[in-house]
Each structure stands twice: as C-alpha cells, then as structure tokens.
Motif scaffolding. Sequence first.
Motif, PDB file in Angstrom:
ATOM      1  N   SER A   1      -7.596  -5.863  -1.331  1.00 31.19           N
ATOM      2  CA  SER A   1      -8.981  -5.646  -2.149  1.00 31.19           C
ATOM      3  C   SER A   1      -9.384  -7.379  -2.350  1.00 31.19           C
ATOM      4  O   SER A   1     -10.531  -7.398  -2.302  1.00 31.19           O
ATOM      5  N   LEU A   2      -8.295  -8.108  -2.579  1.00 32.78           N
ATOM      6  CA  LEU A   2      -8.869  -9.459  -2.884  1.00 32.78           C
ATOM      7  C   LEU A   2      -9.520 -10.133  -1.567  1.00 32.78           C
ATOM      8  O   LEU A   2     -10.654 -10.830  -1.582  1.00 32.78           O
ATOM      9  N   ASP A   3      -9.152  -9.868  -0.226  1.00 30.00           N
ATOM     10  CA  ASP A   3      -9.695 -10.445   0.650  1.00 30.00           C
ATOM     11  C   ASP A   3     -11.172  -9.604   0.971  1.00 30.00           C
ATOM     12  O   ASP A   3     -11.917 -10.175   1.540  1.00 30.00           O
TER      13      ASP A   3
ATOM     14  N   ARG B   1      -6.930 -19.699   0.296  1.00 33.37           N
ATOM     15  CA  ARG B   1      -6.545 -18.254   0.653  1.00 33.37           C
ATOM     16  C   ARG B   1      -6.119 -18.043   2.171  1.00 33.37           C
ATOM     17  O   ARG B   1      -5.158 -17.325   2.490  1.00 33.37           O
ATOM     18  N   GLN B   2      -6.749 -18.474   2.980  1.00 34.41           N
ATOM     19  CA  GLN B   2      -6.432 -18.418   4.546  1.00 34.41           C
ATOM     20  C   GLN B   2      -5.363 -19.311   4.825  1.00 34.41           C
ATOM     21  O   GLN B   2      -4.413 -18.702   5.683  1.00 34.41           O
ATOM     22  N   LEU B   3      -4.870 -20.341   4.174  1.00 34.58           N
ATOM     23  CA  LEU B   3      -3.769 -21.081   4.402  1.00 34.58           C
ATOM     24  C   LEU B   3      -2.488 -20.160   3.800  1.00 34.58           C
ATOM     25  O   LEU B   3      -1.484 -20.300   4.548  1.00 34.58           O
TER      26      LEU B   3
ATOM     27  N   THR C   1       2.011 -16.656   5.296  1.00 34.35           N
ATOM     28  CA  THR C   1       2.709 -15.524   5.397  1.00 34.35           C
ATOM     29  C   THR C   1       2.485 -14.478   6.589  1.00 34.35           C
ATOM     30  O   THR C   1       2.916 -13.383   6.710  1.00 34.35           O
ATOM     31  N   ARG C   2       1.881 -15.265   7.704  1.00 32.77           N
ATOM     32  CA  ARG C   2       1.584 -14.744   8.970  1.00 32.77           C
ATOM     33  C   ARG C   2       0.821 -13.494   8.740  1.00 32.77           C
ATOM     34  O   ARG C   2       0.956 -12.435   9.426  1.00 32.77           O
ATOM     35  N   LYS C   3      -0.126 -13.285   8.043  1.00 35.28           N
ATOM     36  CA  LYS C   3      -1.293 -12.505   7.728  1.00 35.28           C
ATOM     37  C   LYS C   3      -2.552 -12.924   8.174  1.00 35.28           C
ATOM     38  O   LYS C   3      -3.493 -12.273   7.904  1.00 35.28           O
ATOM     39  N   PHE C   4      -2.419 -14.073   8.763  1.00 37.88           N
ATOM     40  CA  PHE C   4      -3.814 -14.541   9.052  1.00 37.88           C
ATOM     41  C   PHE C   4      -4.725 -13.959  10.145  1.00 37.88           C
ATOM     42  O   PHE C   4      -3.994 -13.389  11.148  1.00 37.88           O
TER      43      PHE C   4
END
Length: 352
Positions: free
Chosen positions: A132-134, A196-198, A203-206
């Motif tokens: 939800s944050l993203d 946030r993107q960093l 966390t390998r969720k980019f």
Amino acid sequence: MVRRKWLVSGIWDVSIFAGPLLIAIVFSYYWWQYGSTGKAPLWTFLFLIVAFDVAHVWATAYRTYLDPKEVRRRPLLYLGILGPTFLVSALLHIYDPIIFWTVIAYIALWHFVRQPYGFIVIYKFLHKENNSLDFHLDRVSVYIAALAPILAWHASPERQFDWFGHGEQFLIKLPESLKVYIAIIYFGFASIYCLRQLYLLYTRKFNWGKQLVMSITWITWAVGISVSDPLISAAFINLFHGIPFLAVTWLYGNSKYKFGLLGKIFRTKNLALFLLLIFIPAFIEEGLWDAIFWHEYSFIFPLIFSNNPDHYILSICCALLIMPQLIHYILDAFIWKMDSSNPDLRQHLGLL
C-alpha cells in the motif's frame, strides 16, 4: 512465483519508453542548432504532430469503434458520448473561441497528466506489487512529476498558456513567489521517493520497468513544461505520450484480434498497415484544421473557405474536427482500466 520484469523484453520496453526521450533530445539539439524562428517546417509538423500525437488519437478506434463486439458490449459509452460531445463543443466555440480552446487545453493537460500512471500500473501488475505504501507513493509521484512544473508554469509571468497555440489563456495566474514552495515540494518528494527505491533495490524488490516509466515521466514533464519553444515542448511531452500508447494498443490488438479486418491489421507482418491506417485520417484531420483555420501549410492544404466564413459554420467545423480528440480523452479513462469493466484487458496484455 517468478516475477516478470518486462512487458515484452528489456530491449523492447526500453525502446518504447526511453526511445521517445532519445528522439526528443536529438530533435531538440537539431532545433537549437538549425531551427528557424518562423513557422515549423512541414516535416516537423508531420513527425511531431500527425505521425504520433494525432495518429495515437485515432488508434483509440482499434480498441473501440472498429471492434463490433466491443461496441455492442458498451453502446451507451461509445455511442452515447458522440452527440453531447459535438453539441457542447459547438456551443462553446460559438460562445467564445478563446474560452473553447482554453477548456480543451485544460482537458488535454489533465489527460496527459493521468496517462503515465496507466503504464506504471502495467508494471505493478507484472511485478505482483501489493504494498500500500508503494501504491500511494507511485500515484503521488506521477502527479507531482507533472503538476509541479505545470503550477510553476502558471506562476511564470513571462509565459503564455500555449498548449495548442490557438489563443488559449491561463484560467488562473499564480504568484511568482509560489515557485519556491513548489520547488521545495517537488524536490522534497523526489528525495523521499528515491530513498524508497534505494531501499527496494537493496531488498531486491526494485521494479525496473516501473522506474523506467517513472523516471522518463519526471524528465519529460520537467523539460517539456520548462522550455518555451513549443516544438521542443511537444517533442518531450507528445512523443512520450503517443509512442507508448501506440505500442500498448498494438500489443493488445495483436493478442486479441485473430480474424476479420482487425485480425489482418494486427498481424505482426502488417505493422506498417496498422500505422498507415491511423496516419491517413490523422493527416486528413490536420489538413482540414489547416485548410479551414490555421493556413500555415496552404501549399499542401488549400483554403476551403475563400472568404470570411460565418462564425456558426466555423464553430460547427471546429466541433466536428475536435471530436476525435475529445472522444479519445473521454474513452481513455475507461478502456484501459484493469478491472471488471475490461474483462480481457489483462489477458491480452499478458498480465495474468
């Protein structure tokens, strides 16, 4: 579950979304070096306006009016908007052409603001994102990328509201002092979003596809609104708006339509036909605009009215010619929704 990174492939996706930016940069360099101060050469008109901007408007017909099953599925939407759109346009132009173009410009501006989020959603589906944050960060990021430069534009006393260049005017003029606060919000949110993107990269969720679209959205709006040259502005904003739209429309049609006229148009070997069939009406439409109203390329589009035509006749012509554009703006808010209103959309874009 294995997550897909790209809609088609890395090369294809980068070409479709980053390609318009590269073309805009090359064109801008050429225009700064060699461009004249008079009217735009015919090739720029055909390339920037007809081939991508107006042609992508006509590509909406592939998803709607040229698909009989789709029209039967939602006749009220597709047919019910035709009469009111023409009537309101004609009456508004009869009342005041400047107000007409101002209203159309703001409708177009809002349409351009909203569109990139549709591309973002595609990559969120591909990546199976459900945070939800993203969700909120991505949506706000798309709007800030566009609205902050637009508000700064409205706070620039030396600038004109030349979205179409037909006399439209700012609905409001903001105090120039607001630019500082707009910049603080703009760069402040950009910093938060990048952090946030960093974290997601760590966390390998980019989501590479999403960030491709997001980055180019920020760049095209920042450059396209800040420059005062209308051709350079159109190169950055219109190309990024039109080319990905055509690509996604092609992907959808190539998957869905296997028979009949659309089946022939959307065969892979007939990509040139797909483009030609929307370039022709786009060329005719822009030719009529020029022949009736603008008279900039009369050596190709001879004048239709030799004398000063009646204002009511001009208003009717204007209302007819603006309909493809307005219908595109209206339908675009419905035909690409990834919900039950378009039950086969995710399937034919390969998002299931």
